[in-house]
Scaffold this motif. Structure first.
Motif, PDB file in Angstrom:
ATOM      1  N   VAL A   1       0.858  -1.182   0.000  1.00  0.00           N
ATOM      2  CA  VAL A   1       0.000   0.000   0.000  1.00  0.00           C
ATOM      3  C   VAL A   1       0.898   1.238   0.000  1.00  0.00           C
ATOM      4  CG1 VAL A   1      -1.840   1.240   1.194  1.00  0.00           C
ATOM      5  CG2 VAL A   1      -1.744  -1.263   1.304  1.00  0.00           C
ATOM      6  N   PRO A   2       0.744   2.122  -1.018  1.00  0.00           N
ATOM      7  CA  PRO A   2       1.640   3.282  -1.114  1.00  0.00           C
ATOM      8  C   PRO A   2       1.377   4.316  -0.019  1.00  0.00           C
ATOM      9  CG  PRO A   2      -0.086   3.422  -2.776  1.00  0.00           C
ATOM     10  CD  PRO A   2      -0.226   2.075  -2.129  1.00  0.00           C
ATOM     11  N   LEU A   3       2.480   4.926   0.460  1.00  0.00           N
ATOM     12  CA  LEU A   3       2.408   5.983   1.461  1.00  0.00           C
ATOM     13  C   LEU A   3       3.195   7.181   0.946  1.00  0.00           C
ATOM     14  CD1 LEU A   3       1.740   7.091   4.309  1.00  0.00           C
ATOM     15  CD2 LEU A   3       3.821   5.968   5.128  1.00  0.00           C
ATOM     16  N   ALA A   4       2.558   8.364   0.932  1.00  0.00           N
ATOM     17  CA  ALA A   4       3.212   9.586   0.483  1.00  0.00           C
ATOM     18  C   ALA A   4       3.040  10.670   1.542  1.00  0.00           C
ATOM     19  CB  ALA A   4       2.640  10.022  -0.867  1.00  0.00           C
ATOM     20  N   LYS A   5       3.349  11.909   1.154  1.00  0.00           N
ATOM     21  CA  LYS A   5       3.411  13.004   2.126  1.00  0.00           C
ATOM     22  C   LYS A   5       2.057  13.318   2.767  1.00  0.00           C
ATOM     23  CE  LYS A   5       5.140  17.756   2.588  1.00  0.00           C
ATOM     24  NZ  LYS A   5       6.245  17.443   3.528  1.00  0.00           N
ATOM     25  N   GLU A   6       0.981  13.167   2.014  1.00  0.00           N
ATOM     26  CA  GLU A   6      -0.344  13.470   2.543  1.00  0.00           C
ATOM     27  C   GLU A   6      -1.194  12.205   2.573  1.00  0.00           C
ATOM     28  OE1 GLU A   6      -1.972  16.569   0.150  1.00  0.00           O
ATOM     29  OE2 GLU A   6      -0.773  18.151   1.123  1.00  0.00           O
ATOM     30  N   VAL A   7      -1.901  12.022   3.663  1.00  0.00           N
ATOM     31  CA  VAL A   7      -2.792  10.862   3.788  1.00  0.00           C
ATOM     32  C   VAL A   7      -4.148  11.333   4.295  1.00  0.00           C
ATOM     33  CG1 VAL A   7      -0.880   9.273   4.254  1.00  0.00           C
ATOM     34  CG2 VAL A   7      -2.101  10.331   6.178  1.00  0.00           C
ATOM     35  N   PHE A   8      -5.142  10.486   4.076  1.00  0.00           N
ATOM     36  CA  PHE A   8      -6.467  10.706   4.656  1.00  0.00           C
ATOM     37  C   PHE A   8      -6.658   9.743   5.818  1.00  0.00           C
ATOM     38  CE2 PHE A   8      -7.420  12.094   0.217  1.00  0.00           C
ATOM     39  CZ  PHE A   8      -7.744  13.409   0.510  1.00  0.00           C
ATOM     40  N   ILE A   9      -7.238  10.270   6.905  1.00  0.00           N
ATOM     41  CA  ILE A   9      -7.659   9.422   8.021  1.00  0.00           C
ATOM     42  C   ILE A   9      -9.132   9.734   8.305  1.00  0.00           C
ATOM     43  CG2 ILE A   9      -5.330   9.386   8.997  1.00  0.00           C
ATOM     44  CD1 ILE A   9      -6.413  11.300  11.209  1.00  0.00           C
ATOM     45  N   GLU A  10      -9.777   8.910   9.117  1.00  0.00           N
ATOM     46  CA  GLU A  10     -11.154   9.191   9.493  1.00  0.00           C
ATOM     47  C   GLU A  10     -11.195  10.460  10.355  1.00  0.00           C
ATOM     48  OE1 GLU A  10     -13.859   7.871   8.493  1.00  0.00           O
ATOM     49  OE2 GLU A  10     -13.285   5.888   7.734  1.00  0.00           O
ATOM     50  N   ARG A  11     -12.210  11.272  10.099  1.00  0.00           N
ATOM     51  CA  ARG A  11     -12.323  12.533  10.829  1.00  0.00           C
ATOM     52  C   ARG A  11     -12.392  12.310  12.343  1.00  0.00           C
ATOM     53  NH1 ARG A  11     -12.844  17.675   9.652  1.00  0.00           N
ATOM     54  NH2 ARG A  11     -12.729  17.152   7.437  1.00  0.00           N
ATOM     55  N   ASP A  12     -13.044  11.233  12.785  1.00  0.00           N
ATOM     56  CA  ASP A  12     -13.134  11.016  14.236  1.00  0.00           C
ATOM     57  C   ASP A  12     -11.900  10.327  14.808  1.00  0.00           C
ATOM     58  OD1 ASP A  12     -13.482   8.423  13.372  1.00  0.00           O
ATOM     59  OD2 ASP A  12     -15.522   8.202  14.154  1.00  0.00           O
ATOM     60  N   ASP A  13     -10.848  10.136  13.969  1.00  0.00           N
ATOM     61  CA  ASP A  13      -9.578   9.642  14.500  1.00  0.00           C
ATOM     62  C   ASP A  13      -8.662  10.791  14.916  1.00  0.00           C
ATOM     63  OD1 ASP A  13     -10.054   6.961  14.447  1.00  0.00           O
ATOM     64  OD2 ASP A  13      -9.226   6.614  12.463  1.00  0.00           O
ATOM     65  N   PHE A  14      -9.189  12.031  14.879  1.00  0.00           N
ATOM     66  CA  PHE A  14      -8.476  13.194  15.413  1.00  0.00           C
ATOM     67  C   PHE A  14      -9.445  13.997  16.266  1.00  0.00           C
ATOM     68  CE2 PHE A  14      -7.613  17.749  15.309  1.00  0.00           C
ATOM     69  CZ  PHE A  14      -6.330  17.778  15.846  1.00  0.00           C
ATOM     70  N   MET A  15      -8.977  14.421  17.446  1.00  0.00           N
ATOM     71  CA  MET A  15      -9.766  15.290  18.316  1.00  0.00           C
ATOM     72  C   MET A  15      -8.871  16.382  18.870  1.00  0.00           C
ATOM     73  SD  MET A  15     -12.341  12.759  20.444  1.00  0.00           S
ATOM     74  CE  MET A  15     -13.251  14.157  21.104  1.00  0.00           C
ATOM     75  N   GLU A  16      -9.397  17.630  18.824  1.00  0.00           N
ATOM     76  CA  GLU A  16      -8.624  18.756  19.353  1.00  0.00           C
ATOM     77  C   GLU A  16      -8.484  18.676  20.871  1.00  0.00           C
ATOM     78  OE1 GLU A  16      -9.385  22.726  17.248  1.00  0.00           O
ATOM     79  OE2 GLU A  16     -11.264  21.608  16.927  1.00  0.00           O
ATOM     80  N   ASP A  17      -9.548  18.227  21.521  1.00  0.00           N
ATOM     81  CA  ASP A  17      -9.534  18.142  22.986  1.00  0.00           C
ATOM     82  C   ASP A  17      -9.992  16.742  23.386  1.00  0.00           C
ATOM     83  OD1 ASP A  17      -9.378  18.741  25.650  1.00  0.00           O
ATOM     84  OD2 ASP A  17     -11.329  19.765  25.719  1.00  0.00           O
ATOM     85  N   PRO A  18      -9.145  15.741  23.211  1.00  0.00           N
ATOM     86  CA  PRO A  18      -9.561  14.349  23.424  1.00  0.00           C
ATOM     87  C   PRO A  18      -9.774  14.031  24.899  1.00  0.00           C
ATOM     88  CG  PRO A  18      -7.213  14.452  22.971  1.00  0.00           C
ATOM     89  CD  PRO A  18      -7.743  15.839  22.763  1.00  0.00           C
ATOM     90  N   PRO A  19     -10.742  13.144  25.187  1.00  0.00           N
ATOM     91  CA  PRO A  19     -10.953  12.695  26.568  1.00  0.00           C
ATOM     92  C   PRO A  19      -9.803  11.794  27.019  1.00  0.00           C
ATOM     93  CG  PRO A  19     -12.361  11.475  25.069  1.00  0.00           C
ATOM     94  CD  PRO A  19     -11.709  12.547  24.248  1.00  0.00           C
ATOM     95  N   LYS A  20      -9.852  11.425  28.279  1.00  0.00           N
ATOM     96  CA  LYS A  20      -8.727  10.721  28.886  1.00  0.00           C
ATOM     97  C   LYS A  20      -8.390   9.408  28.198  1.00  0.00           C
ATOM     98  CE  LYS A  20      -7.040   9.163  33.389  1.00  0.00           C
ATOM     99  NZ  LYS A  20      -7.348   9.031  34.848  1.00  0.00           N
ATOM    100  N   LYS A  21      -9.393   8.607  27.824  1.00  0.00           N
ATOM    101  CA  LYS A  21      -9.131   7.287  27.248  1.00  0.00           C
ATOM    102  C   LYS A  21      -9.186   7.271  25.716  1.00  0.00           C
ATOM    103  CE  LYS A  21     -10.493   4.560  31.269  1.00  0.00           C
ATOM    104  NZ  LYS A  21     -11.307   3.426  31.773  1.00  0.00           N
ATOM    105  N   TYR A  22      -8.968   8.420  25.132  1.00  0.00           N
ATOM    106  CA  TYR A  22      -8.905   8.515  23.665  1.00  0.00           C
ATOM    107  C   TYR A  22      -7.444   8.308  23.259  1.00  0.00           C
ATOM    108  CZ  TYR A  22      -9.588  10.575  18.998  1.00  0.00           C
ATOM    109  OH  TYR A  22      -9.644  10.801  17.646  1.00  0.00           O
ATOM    110  N   PHE A  23      -7.187   7.265  22.471  1.00  0.00           N
ATOM    111  CA  PHE A  23      -5.799   6.901  22.174  1.00  0.00           C
ATOM    112  C   PHE A  23      -5.379   7.198  20.734  1.00  0.00           C
ATOM    113  CE2 PHE A  23      -7.007   3.812  25.572  1.00  0.00           C
ATOM    114  CZ  PHE A  23      -6.226   4.378  26.571  1.00  0.00           C
ATOM    115  N   ARG A  24      -6.250   7.921  20.009  1.00  0.00           N
ATOM    116  CA  ARG A  24      -5.887   8.221  18.624  1.00  0.00           C
ATOM    117  C   ARG A  24      -5.200   9.584  18.535  1.00  0.00           C
ATOM    118  NH1 ARG A  24     -11.797   6.957  16.756  1.00  0.00           N
ATOM    119  NH2 ARG A  24     -12.089   7.003  19.019  1.00  0.00           N
TER     120      ARG A  24
END
Length: 555
Positions: free
Chosen positions: A383-406
């Motif tokens: 699977v090719p990997l380059a400078k920019e990738v897409f991830i699921e929007r809910d795999d990033f949080m600006e203010d994640p809760p304590k048990k958020y590991f993404r």
């Protein structure tokens, strides 16, 4: 199911006893659908029982006939005939060199009707439908004899011939069996066995103006073919005395035995052909093969496998008691089978761009990912990997809760099969929505533990932005919100699930999914199981089932 996995039940016990006693040297069953609609999961139970018993008794050369009970041309169509053949074959069953048709026996049915008239066991009734219905009585009141009940044999033969010649309008005359208008079983109160329709038939054309009723044709078909065990669902139990009466009073070459079993009922589902047809005709669904319907063609398009359906039928078993099975059991068997056979791929349904700041522009690496961890022989893919990738929007949080590991500020996360990424910053638009996340990749972390001081507890799926295949994805869910739509006080149409289909136009998929065959099933890692759909010429992916039972969580 193999012979060793065959589940014993009361029907199989009867058949085993009949073989052991010498009553039958071989076994002949039949699956007799009416070609007036598409088959559904309920029919799959009858298919698996009838064809399955034949497969299990190959030592005595057992067989199952596929027979179309095409005695009502008003509702039947060759389209349904072909769809039924396709569904039975898809489930993995073989009916031999030819299928059987009730319409091929029309001459025989007619001769049997003449025999009953000559023996004084049938008469032509010219009463209106309303008059016959009123005279039939009810479960507490015996019926009253028709004024035509004692007509002479010659009168009845002449009237029946006129029925055949088309001298009567539809509904103006019927042939009735002369049995007992006071019988406790309403089916035995001089039932109609022939009616006038005056319409062409898909198989016999304009040859006939009269057509036999199902309850008359069914036992004669079984007897004509030499069926030993006529297996049908429980609603035909009250019809069995009429079945046996027809076999006894007509010139039949064999005496089949009717045995009833409970039909299959599922939660959050309707099984009535009439109701399924209403959903199709009113445009609630896109057609008989809509992936939300319990039709076999719809389930096939959604990505169900024959094996998962047969496993489910096997687990439900064969009983004499009507019950409703939780559709979650069917979905469990589906997940179980797909987990074994489905290749893993990565697909991002709600994409968020991630920029790897310390990655060289134009540089591409190939990450090695497993095709199926459940199957060591499935191998790996690049699977090719380059400078920019897409991830699921809910795999990033600006203010994640304590048990958020993404991914989030101050956090690190691993790309599935690839490097660990360390958050550096993120961009937002004027409304404060995150538009991109910036990270650094940590060299030497492919397949390795994170370096000291870096916490990484999760791996997320991803797709290279430069190599992504953009596709339409349909997320299907249960069509009804109520467990028993048939019992809803407002009618089954009033408990439709407004979220039964969600269309995602811009899903980003790994490039290996750009050119796949129709019906290919994959597990989109961490998302669910999806089936490639190209029936209308465009490639889309239908969600077959989620990785977990989301409905159980809602409850």
């Amino acid at each position: 199911m193999s012979n060793s996995e065959a589940k014993n039940d009361f029907i199989r016990e009867i058949i085993a006893e009949d073989l052991a006693s010498g009553k039958h040297a071989s076994i002949l069953t039949r699956f007799p659908p009416e070609p007036n609609g598409y088959l559904h999961i309920g029919h799959a139970k009858a298919i698996c029982i009838n064809f399955g018993i034949a497969q299990e008794n190959q030592a005595v050369q057992a067989k199952c006939n596929l027979r179309f009970d095409d005695t009502n041309p008003i509702k039947e169509d060759i389209e349904y005939v072909e769809s039924i053949k396709k569904d039975v074959a898809w489930l993995g069953f073989d009916w031999g060199q030819e299928a059987y048709y009730a319409s091929n026996y029309f001459d025989y049915f007619y001769e049997c009707a003449l025999h009953l008239i000559r023996e004084g066991d049938a008469y032509v009734d010219l009463q209106s439908v309303e008059e016959m219905r009123e005279a039939r009585g009810n479960v507490n009141t015996p019926g009253s004899d028709s004024p035509y009940r004692d007509s002479s044999v010659d009168e009845n033969l002449a009237l029946f011939e006129r029925m055949r010649d088309g001298d009567f309008e539809a509904g103006a005359a019927v042939l009735r069996a002369k049995i007992d208008m006071a019988a406790p079983n309403m089916n035995m109160r001089d039932p109609a066995i022939y009616r006038v329709l005056n319409v062409d038939h898909h198989n016999t054309g304009d040859q006939w103006k009269i057509y036999p009723m199902y309850d008359f044709a069914h036992p004669l078909e079984d007897a004509k073919e030499g069926v030993t065990h006529s297996l049908c669902s429980l609603e035909f139990e009250d019809h069995r005395p009429l079945y046996e009466w027809v076999v006894e009073h007509c010139p039949t070459p064999a005496t089949p035995r009717q045995i009833e079993f409970s039909r299959l009922n599922l939660t959050n589902t309707v099984m009535s052909k009439r109701k399924l047809l209403q959903l199709v005709e009113e445009g609630i669904v896109s057609g008989w093969d809509d992936p939300r319907l319990p039709t076999l063609s719809g389930m096939r398009r959604r990505g169900y496998t024959p094996e998962s359906i047969k496993r489910f039928i096997h687990k439900v078993g064969v009983t004499k008691f009507n019950a409703t099975t939780d559709v979650a059991l069917l979905e469990f068997e589906l997940r179980s089978h797909l987990n074994q056979i489905a290749s893993r791929r990565m697909g991002v349904l709600e994409p968020l761009k991630v920029v790897i700041d310390n990655w060289e522009d134009g540089h591409v690496e190939e990450m090695e990912c497993q095709n199926n961890p459940e199957d060591p022989e499935a191998g790996t893919r690049k699977v090719p990997l380059a400078k920019e990738v897409f991830i699921e929007r809910d795999d990033f949080m600006e203010d994640p809760p304590k048990k958020y590991f993404r991914l989030g500020p101050g956090r690190a996360v691993r790309l599935r099969g690839g490097y660990i990424l360390q958050y550096t910053s993120h961009d937002t638009d004027a409304e404060g929505n995150v538009t991109a996340v910036h990270v650094d990749y940590l060299p030497g972390t492919v397949g390795q533990n994170p370096p000291e001081g870096v916490k990484c507890k999760a791996a997320i799926h991803w797709v290279s932005a430069a190599h992504a295949h953009t596709a339409e994805v349909h997320l299907y869910d249960r069509l009804f919100t109520e467990e028993n739509p048939d019992a809803h006080e407002g009618g089954f149409m009033n408990c439709l699930n407004p979220e039964s289909m969600q269309v995602i136009k811009g899903a980003k998929l790994e490039p290996t999914l750009a050119d796949v065959s129709h019906g290919a099933v994959f597990q989109f890692e961490r998302v669910g199981y999806f089936c490639a759909d190209t029936l209308d010429g465009e490639l889309r992916f239908n969600r077959t089932v989620g990785l977990r039972d989301s409905w159980a969580k809602k409850k």
